[in-house]
Enzyme design. Structure first.
Site, PDB file in Angstrom:
ATOM      1  CD  GLU A  41     -28.997 109.479 -35.250  1.00  0.00           C
ATOM      2  OE1 GLU A  41     -29.499 110.372 -35.491  1.00  0.00           O
ATOM      3  OE2 GLU A  41     -29.620 109.811 -33.901  1.00  0.00           O
ATOM      4  NE  ARG A  45     -32.788 110.666 -27.999  1.00  0.00           N
ATOM      5  CZ  ARG A  45     -33.217 111.714 -28.905  1.00  0.00           C
ATOM      6  NH1 ARG A  45     -34.534 112.003 -29.130  1.00  0.00           N
ATOM      7  NH2 ARG A  45     -32.336 112.108 -28.789  1.00  0.00           N
ATOM      8  CE  LYS A 129     -27.757 114.929 -33.662  1.00  0.00           C
ATOM      9  NZ  LYS A 129     -27.939 113.656 -33.046  1.00  0.00           N
TER      10      LYS A 129
HETATM   11  C1  3PG Z   1     -32.045 113.907 -31.914  1.00  0.00           C
HETATM   12  O1  3PG Z   1     -31.869 113.319 -30.863  1.00  0.00           O
HETATM   13  O2  3PG Z   1     -31.179 114.256 -32.813  1.00  0.00           O
HETATM   14  C2  3PG Z   1     -32.819 114.508 -32.436  1.00  0.00           C
HETATM   15  O3  3PG Z   1     -33.153 115.471 -30.808  1.00  0.00           O
HETATM   16  C3  3PG Z   1     -33.662 115.244 -33.165  1.00  0.00           C
HETATM   17  O4  3PG Z   1     -34.277 116.723 -33.174  1.00  0.00           O
HETATM   18  P1  3PG Z   1     -35.596 116.779 -33.711  1.00  0.00           P
HETATM   19  O5  3PG Z   1     -37.102 116.128 -32.761  1.00  0.00           O
HETATM   20  O6  3PG Z   1     -36.063 118.150 -33.714  1.00  0.00           O
HETATM   21  O7  3PG Z   1     -35.901 116.220 -35.051  1.00  0.00           O
END
Ligand code: 3PG
Length: 215
Positions: A41, A45, A129
């Protein structure tokens, strides 16, 4: 409704990536795929994200590439144009859902409460999700959702790491788990593709050793 479990077929873990350039994204995704991972994914950002998604799709056509942080209809249109396989959002609105449907874009919307799941079911979704997983009740919450929401599956993300991964994946309503822990920032900054590939391989081996899921 595009049936998105097809996109997630065989994807037990989904690395959540933040990339700074096309070249970095391609190197990183090549290493993850070489290590045995089936999908990634790439989050919207960074300013490089959309071009990176297109470059990865062109270079590694067999890798399932999801776009994350799809927070607006404009984002949805951009990721569809970039050729992504799946759009992922931390939440769900009717506007986003309608836009995905019009574009024929497989969509994994985010939920964290029972009412949000009901809202998603009303719009025709059965795979979500679960975000942010750890602070929304984690494994205990997902396990409790299993009774009232039979036939609903989740991809928990947010606070998942090597220590709690197995507890999530053994739940019958978890199809995959996502997170950023798979790609440490220092290895990415050093473009240490070999170390990233070897971490991915170890993770795939770990997945292979997990006991069968609870039913
Ligand atoms: C996302 O965008 O799915 C989360 O920010 C990922 O979360 P994590 O950095 O705690 O794995």
């Amino acid at each position: 409704m595009v049936y998105l479990r097809e996109q997630l077929d065989g994807v037990r873990v989904l690395p959540v990536l933040q990339v700074e350039s096309e070249e970095q994204a391609v190197g990183l995704c090549r290493a993850l795929q070489a290590g045995g991972l089936k999908g990634v994914e790439i989050t919207l950002r960074t300013s490089a994200a959309l071009a990176a998604i297109s470059a990865v799709k062109k270079t590694l056509p067999d890798l399932m590439v999801a776009a994350g942080t799809v927070n607006s209809t404009r984002d949805m249109e951009s990721v569809a144009a970039a050729g992504v396989d799946l759009a992922v959002s931390p939440g769900l609105t009717r506007l986003l859902s309608d836009c995905a449907r019009e574009l024929g874009m497989p969509f994994l919307p985010g939920v964290s409460t029972a009412s949000e799941i009901l809202g998603g079911l009303e719009l025709g979704y059965t795979t979500f999700k679960f975000f942010p997983a750890e602070t929304s009740g984690g494994v205990a919450a997902l396990s409790a959702f299993g009774a009232p929401f039979q036939g609903v599956s989740f991809c928990p993300t947010g606070g998942i790491n090597q220590e709690n991964l197995a507890d999530y994946l053994k739940l019958p309503n978890v199809i995959c788990a996502g997170g950023s822990w798979m790609v440490p920032k220092d290895l990415l900054a050093d473009r240490d593709w070999q170390a990233i590939e070897s971490r991915a391989r170890q993770l795939v081996e770990f997945l292979g050793q997990l006991p069968a899921r609870e039913s």
